[in-house]
Design an enzyme around this catalytic site. Sequence first.
Site, mmCIF file in Angstrom:
data_model
loop_
_atom_site.group_PDB
_atom_site.id
_atom_site.type_symbol
_atom_site.label_atom_id
_atom_site.label_comp_id
_atom_site.label_asym_id
_atom_site.label_seq_id
_atom_site.Cartn_x
_atom_site.Cartn_y
_atom_site.Cartn_z
ATOM 1 N N GLY A 115 0.804 -1.208 0.000
ATOM 2 C CA GLY A 115 0.000 0.000 0.000
ATOM 3 C C GLY A 115 0.836 1.256 0.000
ATOM 4 O O GLY A 115 0.428 2.260 0.558
ATOM 5 N N CYS A 116 2.010 1.201 -0.644
ATOM 6 C CA CYS A 116 2.941 2.325 -0.548
ATOM 7 C C CYS A 116 2.549 3.494 -1.426
ATOM 8 O O CYS A 116 3.090 4.579 -1.279
ATOM 9 C CB CYS A 116 4.346 1.860 -0.917
ATOM 10 N N GLY A 117 1.638 3.284 -2.391
ATOM 11 C CA GLY A 117 1.219 4.376 -3.252
ATOM 12 C C GLY A 117 2.035 4.520 -4.512
ATOM 13 O O GLY A 117 1.777 5.400 -5.305
#
Length: 273
Positions: A115-117
Amino acid sequence: MNTLPDDALPTSSRHSVRRLARGERADGMDDLAEEVPVALEYNGISHAVMMATPADLEDFALGFSLSEGILDDAGECYGIDIEQACGGVTVKLDVSARAFAQLKERRRSLSGRTGCGLCGVDSLDQVYRTLPALAPDRVLTAAGISAALAALGGAQPLSRLTGAAHAAAWCGPDGGLQAVFEDVGRHNALDKLIGMMARRRIDTATGFALITSRASVEMVQKAAMARMSALVAISAPTAAAVRLAESCGLTLVAFARGGNFVCYANPTVALFG
């Protein structure tokens, strides 16, 4: 291209609310920005799912593909089909064999999503991609920035209605707004702008980009990949974004409000002349 009707997916909806203002309670309605999952498929293979405002999705898909380095040129996309599916939208891109082979090679290096973007990135050495060396900006001026800022508020209907949308605009040298895209995601809004410009073959040397958000590494990378020579942000930059802009030649301006701004990277004579 096969697209959905303009009213197939609304960009906003109304919801009942209870307000407290100056000690008084009141029931009423409020407008909320819609966001839906948008799946991007390349030659039948799913690559990413993004939450986005369901508008201008062809431009979004093309801009994302270019700014993330999946396509080198808009001509490598042969067609785009858009379908509603599973409470969201699937955007199906037909791309060149070269681009698809490169995408499959990238996917083979991934062990899983986080979910680091940073879409499609699985290790630290993949974060900073090689950016093109940009030509020095020749059109950005203080008067142009001020004019663009003054006009931008009136060109953001979704933001005025809901207060929940970012905008990315392409501005002429005099600050005239040539195109404005809105989205709940700041990256998405910029990708929509990039996609439109690539599709229409707009020369990125003829203006500058204006965004209603902070200037992060991702925003600088996307602007540079689109070969924009100048990026103006209403909010702050990050240190990493400034270093990246300096290294590739992007003129980066932030805290642009009214007639004030701060140039963090590659100032030009025209900007302060």
